[in-house]
Write an enzyme that holds these catalytic residues in place. Structure first.
Site, PDB file in Angstrom:
ATOM      1  N   ARG A  76       0.854  -1.213   0.000  1.00 34.02           N
ATOM      2  CA  ARG A  76       0.000   0.000   0.000  1.00 34.02           C
ATOM      3  C   ARG A  76       0.884   1.255   0.000  1.00 34.02           C
ATOM      4  O   ARG A  76       0.581   2.247  -0.637  1.00 34.02           O
ATOM      5  CB  ARG A  76      -0.936  -0.007   1.203  1.00 34.02           C
ATOM      6  CG  ARG A  76      -1.634   1.329   1.410  1.00 34.02           C
ATOM      7  CD  ARG A  76      -3.001   1.229   2.071  1.00 34.02           C
ATOM      8  NE  ARG A  76      -3.054   0.431   3.263  1.00 34.02           N
ATOM      9  CZ  ARG A  76      -2.551   0.776   4.455  1.00 34.02           C
ATOM     10  NH1 ARG A  76      -1.941   1.925   4.606  1.00 34.02           N
ATOM     11  NH2 ARG A  76      -2.669  -0.022   5.486  1.00 34.02           N
ATOM     12  N   TYR A 128     -15.570  15.896 -18.268  1.00 30.13           N
ATOM     13  CA  TYR A 128     -15.891  14.470 -18.297  1.00 30.13           C
ATOM     14  C   TYR A 128     -16.956  14.185 -17.228  1.00 30.13           C
ATOM     15  O   TYR A 128     -16.860  14.671 -16.094  1.00 30.13           O
ATOM     16  CB  TYR A 128     -14.603  13.672 -18.029  1.00 30.13           C
ATOM     17  CG  TYR A 128     -14.866  12.222 -17.737  1.00 30.13           C
ATOM     18  CD1 TYR A 128     -15.520  11.431 -18.677  1.00 30.13           C
ATOM     19  CD2 TYR A 128     -14.493  11.637 -16.534  1.00 30.13           C
ATOM     20  CE1 TYR A 128     -15.793  10.098 -18.421  1.00 30.13           C
ATOM     21  CE2 TYR A 128     -14.751  10.306 -16.269  1.00 30.13           C
ATOM     22  CZ  TYR A 128     -15.408   9.540 -17.220  1.00 30.13           C
ATOM     23  OH  TYR A 128     -15.686   8.227 -16.958  1.00 30.13           O
ATOM     24  N   ASP A 205      -6.778  17.695 -16.440  1.00 31.09           N
ATOM     25  CA  ASP A 205      -7.023  16.320 -16.878  1.00 31.09           C
ATOM     26  C   ASP A 205      -6.462  16.226 -18.300  1.00 31.09           C
ATOM     27  O   ASP A 205      -7.031  16.771 -19.238  1.00 31.09           O
ATOM     28  CB  ASP A 205      -8.532  16.048 -16.860  1.00 31.09           C
ATOM     29  CG  ASP A 205      -8.870  14.647 -17.352  1.00 31.09           C
ATOM     30  OD1 ASP A 205      -8.017  14.027 -18.006  1.00 31.09           O
ATOM     31  OD2 ASP A 205      -9.997  14.186 -17.090  1.00 31.09           O
ATOM     32  N   LYS A 230      -6.564   4.972 -20.801  1.00 30.37           N
ATOM     33  CA  LYS A 230      -6.707   5.399 -22.196  1.00 30.37           C
ATOM     34  C   LYS A 230      -5.370   5.256 -22.945  1.00 30.37           C
ATOM     35  O   LYS A 230      -4.848   4.169 -23.027  1.00 30.37           O
ATOM     36  CB  LYS A 230      -7.209   6.843 -22.217  1.00 30.37           C
ATOM     37  CG  LYS A 230      -8.414   7.098 -21.295  1.00 30.37           C
ATOM     38  CD  LYS A 230      -9.652   6.497 -21.875  1.00 30.37           C
ATOM     39  CE  LYS A 230     -10.919   6.636 -21.057  1.00 30.37           C
ATOM     40  NZ  LYS A 230     -10.926   6.852 -19.667  1.00 30.37           N
TER      41      LYS A 230
HETATM   42  N1  PLP Z   1     -10.832  11.917 -17.699  1.00 26.30           N
HETATM   43  C1  PLP Z   1     -11.310  11.721 -18.926  1.00 26.30           C
HETATM   44  C2  PLP Z   1     -11.197  12.834 -19.937  1.00 26.30           C
HETATM   45  C3  PLP Z   1     -11.946  10.523 -19.264  1.00 26.30           C
HETATM   46  O1  PLP Z   1     -12.462  10.358 -20.482  1.00 26.30           O
HETATM   47  C4  PLP Z   1     -12.040   9.495 -18.286  1.00 26.30           C
HETATM   48  C5  PLP Z   1     -12.704   8.202 -18.597  1.00 26.30           C
HETATM   49  O2  PLP Z   1     -13.383   8.066 -19.609  1.00 26.30           O
HETATM   50  C6  PLP Z   1     -11.521   9.748 -17.018  1.00 26.30           C
HETATM   51  C7  PLP Z   1     -10.910  10.958 -16.755  1.00 26.30           C
HETATM   52  C8  PLP Z   1     -11.635   8.739 -15.912  1.00 26.30           C
HETATM   53  O3  PLP Z   1     -10.730   7.720 -16.063  1.00 26.30           O
HETATM   54  P1  PLP Z   1     -10.977   6.248 -15.480  1.00 26.30           P
HETATM   55  O4  PLP Z   1     -12.101   5.648 -16.239  1.00 26.30           O
HETATM   56  O5  PLP Z   1      -9.667   5.596 -15.678  1.00 26.30           O
HETATM   57  O6  PLP Z   1     -11.331   6.408 -14.031  1.00 26.30           O
END
Ligand code: PLP
Length: 927
Positions: A76, A128, A205, A230
């Site tokens: 952890r 998002y 992000d 992604k």
């Molecule tokens: N940020 C963006 C722009 C996303 O498209 C996503 C998921 O689709 C996330 C964050 C969240 O990522 P995760 O699904 O790995 O939690």
């Protein structure tokens, strides 16, 4: 956790004076390029040297480590496989610190835990969906408020940053946004944020870009996170999130949370992610090249494509500055939801899936899939088209991707073959009727004069005045967001623009009501950055195309008082229009507002229409209209009014980003408008209602001066609609019936005047009760209502616009005798539901001017501002200078020998004085 400074640059220790050795040492001193950095996983920390020389980082699949005082004791807190990954991420991100956690949302959760109750976040309005969900949790459980702003405009942050009442601790950005691919200028926003709040943390992000295409830490941002699910992993075979930052204090807080809650990435997933990252550059290069090809293909067919790799993208210049490439996600509109559904259902190679960043190409309809959890009304408010298709492009052969998409487009009826003779069929887009209407915008203008002119010269008309009305929403506010018809009417509080020639090559804009004035040297305006022909002087600016963002950014530097936000926006819109007209006359524009600014009465649309018409007439783009034979005859040709409206709509876009267009339409055309916005499965509609001649309705507007937060109020209704559909939907249905009944009452050829007013008053009461039930009422508005209901006035009042304070509108009878027992069909029952609202307003038909004055006095004694107006009046007007002087009553009652007032008086008169002057002067020609 890993720290990397300097470790990515293998330095040769050669010190000889031998030129060969010098050259080779210089070559070795070069930092590795990104693709090389990705592919070479090394960790200079001797503790990480593998005892067997493993060339792939081993998976330390263990929860605990033996011994005391070693580098690791418990997974952890830290694990060698995760450390390797974090070191690698820090290296390719050019960051001091990196952390790997179990998902992108896990990363954001860790970052949010740097905040404390009472802190505020400013975030984008196209975030998002998962981030929005977490923000909602913070609001309900953490006492942390978020303000959503348009991140394409760095100025939209300033009102929160500049106001000490707002405790802004974090700014959350995405660029490009998903799925609209809007661009936020991360560099400029970080600069603006730090100028006002040096301690606020700017978080980005970066999932859409990955560190290959954008490194926001290098742009001045504080924390960057990616969903490693992604592009970083690239194969949709794991969930992960990574966080990078340079600041040690932030790193400490982030590590504390990860260690405390235990969401560090598991050893196996760390191994997988590390493997994925090695090919990041290779994959993105291919995916991006494919995406450019697909975007060009769709744009060529005439679809509206959102992709920062296309020259038409409004944020391209900014994106090119802050990022290395446009990425591999794009979206496009077909104009029809059913067509989009058919396309998505017909592809074979493109997999239907949420998420992106995988090596396989994916297709989705965000409104039905990834963004389906967002209420349709909220989606509409964010201008997320329901027919939008998102494409996440993979590494397949580009031609196969085009072929599969083409087959789907053909099967769905979105394109048709026009020529089969060649090797490849020639296709043409089939425009659904709705899309054609949306894209066509405004009517053709047959006789606009188009004259190019070189340097600063004379205006075609040396002096003129234009005016345009504000608007009030009579029925249907809030419900309009959910697809219900709203009725808005022009009021007779107006904005006035005086345009005068000068001869010194300068251009001035004077806004006395905002305490703003500025003069520009015309020759030094950025003429070379205006795309020639981008705004048609024949048909006007395109209704669906945004202003040129690059030019707006340039213009933003033209203003001296950057902190006067409203004035700067107004000036930016003015300059934007001026630059798109062919002539360059030296002029002074003075614009006065006879209606309260920012009270929800359409002051900006009145400004936009008054300025647009003044520019078009004084530059000679529109010929001056001939004077009207009688004051009540509309003498401005409809196509000319349409041109003014389309320029005003452009100005509104510069000021507001994405306005609906209703305000400028009412300010241009006058009368009343029934407006229904497009919602899922149904087209939008704007219908101009011209009340019968002489049937303008008198209203009293009361500004409570209580600030309203429109966004929160609208969001509150949307939330209740989701949570309590059985309560809210019947209210919305009822408001639709109210709007229909009001439409009928305003246009009925048979209704007697008294009956008309009585019906409107009853509808006002009903609509107000419904708005209170929707939760947008306010004590100050009830105070206005109870005052107007008192005898001897006994008038019907409702809130108008957003509610929550704001303005109230009261129907003022004009003395005709109303029918004491009007019939309202279905509405009768609803009226009896709210007994408290039953009024005796219709008995007293004779509402004298004295009564109105006494009511206004009573309201102003309670601290409210009142404006007496009528609804359904004339649209914009131009005061044509007469051949011979016309006598004009001055504000003080004296006579003047000019139709156009002297500038000094124009600058200094009160709004009401201007109104009285305008009423009294002859020569207006109005729409
Ligand atoms: N940020 C963006 C722009 C996303 O498209 C996503 C998921 O689709 C996330 C964050 C969240 O990522 P995760 O699904 O790995 O939690």
């Amino acid at each position: 956790m890993a720290s990397t400074a300097g470790s990515s640059t293998p330095l040769d220790s050669a010190s000889s004076s031998d030129p060969t050795s010098l050259t080779s040492s210089l070559l070795r001193a070069r930092p590795y390029r990104f693709a090389t950095q990705c592919a070479t996983v090394e960790n200079p920390d001797p503790a990480h040297k593998d005892q067997y020389g493993a060339s792939s980082v081993p998976i330390y699949q263990t929860a605990t480590f033996k011994g005391m005082g070693g580098q690791y004791d418990y997974t952890r807190s830290g694990n060698p496989t995760r450390s390797h990954l974090e070191h690698h991420i820090a290296k390719i991100s050019n960051a001091r610190h990196a952390y790997a956690v179990t998902s992108g949302m896990g990363a954001l959760d860790v970052i949010f835990r740097l905040l404390k109750p009472g802190d505020e976040i400013i975030a984008g309005n196209d975030l998002y969906g998962g981030s929005n969900r977490l923000i909602g949790y913070l609001r309900d459980h953490g006492g942390i408020t978020t303000h959503h702003v348009d991140t394409t405009d760095p100025r939209s942050f300033v009102p929160y940053l500049d106001d000490p009442a707002h405790n802004v601790a974090m700014v959350l950005l995405e660029s490009p946004t998903n799925p609209l691919l809007q661009i936020a200028d991360l560099e400029e926003i970080a600069r603006v944020v730090k100028r006002y709040r040096k301690d606020a943390i700017v978080v980005v992000d970066n999932t859409m870009m990955s560190p290959y295409l954008c490194r926001p830490l290098e742009l001045g941002c504080d924390i960057v996170y990616d969903s490693g699910t992604k592009y970083l992993s690239g194969h949709h075979d794991l969930m992960a999130g990574v966080i990078t930052c340079d600041r040690d204090d932030l790193a400490k807080g982030i590590y504390f949370t990860i260690n405390s809650i235990g969401n560090g990435l598991s050893p196996f997933d760390s191994f997988l992610l590390l493997r994925g990252v090695k090919t990041l550059a290779l994959r993105i290069d291919k995916q991006q090249a494919n995406a450019v090809r697909i975007a060009q293909y769709l744009a060529h067919l005439g679809f509206k494509v959102n992709y920062p790799g296309l020259p038409s993208h409004r944020g391209k210049a900014i994106h090119d500055r802050i990022a290395k490439g446009p990425g591999a996600v794009l979206s496009f509109e077909t104009g029809d939801i059913a067509t989009s559904e058919r396309i998505v259902g017909s592809t074979r190679l493109w997999g239907i899936s949420v998420s992106f960043g995988c090596i396989n190409s994916l297709i989705s309809m965000p409104c039905l899939m990834s963004h389906a959890s967002i209420d349709p009304a909220v989606r509409a408010a964010r201008n997320l088209p329901e027919d939008l298709i998102r494409l996440c492009v993979g590494i397949e052969d580009a031609q196969d991707l085009v072929d599969d998409l083409e087959a789907a487009l053909l099967e769905a009826g979105a394109v048709r073959v026009v020529d089969e003779a060649g090797e490849r069929a020639v296709l043409e887009r089939v425009r659904p009727a709705a899309a054609a209407e949306k894209e066509q915008g405004f009517v053709e203008l047959p006789n606009a004069r188009v004259e190019a002119s070189g340097g600063a010269g004379q205006a075609q008309v040396p002096k003129l005045v234009t005016s345009a009305p504000g608007k009030v929403i009579l029925f249907g506010e809030h419900a309009v967001v959910h697809g219900v018809t709203a009725i808005a009417g022009a009021i007779d509080l107006r904005c006035y623009c005086l345009a005068e020639s000068r001869s010194d090559g300068q251009l001035s804009l004077v806004l006395p009501d905002l305490g703003y004035a500025q003069t520009w040297d015309i020759a030094s305006l950025p003429w070379d950055r205006v795309v020639p022909g981008s705004v048609s002087l024949k048909t006007g600016p395109k209704a669906d195309s945004p202003p040129d963002q690059e030019l707006l950014t340039l213009l933003a530097n033209q203003f001296v008082n950057q902190d006067q936000l409203k004035a700067v926006q107004a000036a930016q819109a003015f300059l934007y229009l001026y630059l798109h007209l062919p002539a360059r006359p030296a002029q002074t524009y003075t614009v006065r507002s006879g209606l309260p600014i920012s009270a929800g009465l359409g002051s900006s649309a009145a400004y936009s229409v008054a300025v647009s018409s003044a520019l078009l007439y004084s530059h000679g783009v529109l010929p001056l209209p001939s004077p009207a034979p009688s004051p009540s005859t509309a003498a401005i040709d409809a196509p000319h009014a349409a041109l003014v409206n389309s320029f005003a709509f452009l100005a509104e876009k510069v000021i507001h980003g994405t306005p609906s267009g209703i305000d400028n339409t009412v300010a241009t055309l006058g009368g009343a408008v029934a407006f229904r916005r497009a919602v899922k499965g149904r087209e939008g509609r704007v219908e101009v209602i011209q009340p019968r001649e002489g049937r303008a309705v008198r209203f009293l507007l009361t500004d409570t001066k209580v600030a309203r937060d429109t966004k929160t109020l609208v969001a509150g209704v949307a939330k209740r609609k989701l949570e309590e559909p059985d309560t809210i939907n019947p209210l919305l249905d009822s408001i639709q019936r109210i709007s229909d009944a009001a439409h009928a009452a305003l246009t009925s050829p048979t209704l007697a005047r008294g009956e008309q007013l009585a019906e409107l008053a009853r509808l006002v009461e009903l609509n107000h009760a419904h708005l209170v039930s929707l939760g947008v009422g306010h004590a100050a508005l009830e105070a206005v209502r109870s005052k107007t209901r008192e005898q001897p006035w006994g008038l019907a009042t409702k809130l108008t616009g957003a509610g929550g304070g704001g303005c109230a509108v009261t129907i003022v009878p004009d003395g005709a005798s109303p029918d004491p027992s009007p019939t309202f069909g279905a509405l009768e029952t609803l009226a009896s539901e709210s007994d408290a609202n039953s009024l005796e307003v219709f008995d007293d038909a004779d509402f004298s001017d004295e009564l109105l004055v006494s009511l206004r006095e009573a309201l102003s004694a309670s601290g409210f501002d009142t404006y007496s107006t009528s609804v359904g009046g004339r649209g914009f007007g131009v005061l044509v200078p007469p051949a011979s002087a016309v006598e004009v009553r001055s504000a003080e009652g004296g006579a003047e020998a000019s139709a156009v007032p002297e500038k000094k008086r124009f600058d200094e008169a009160t709004g009401e004085e201007l109104g009285r002057w305008a009423e009294g002067v002859e020569g207006w020609v109005r729409a």
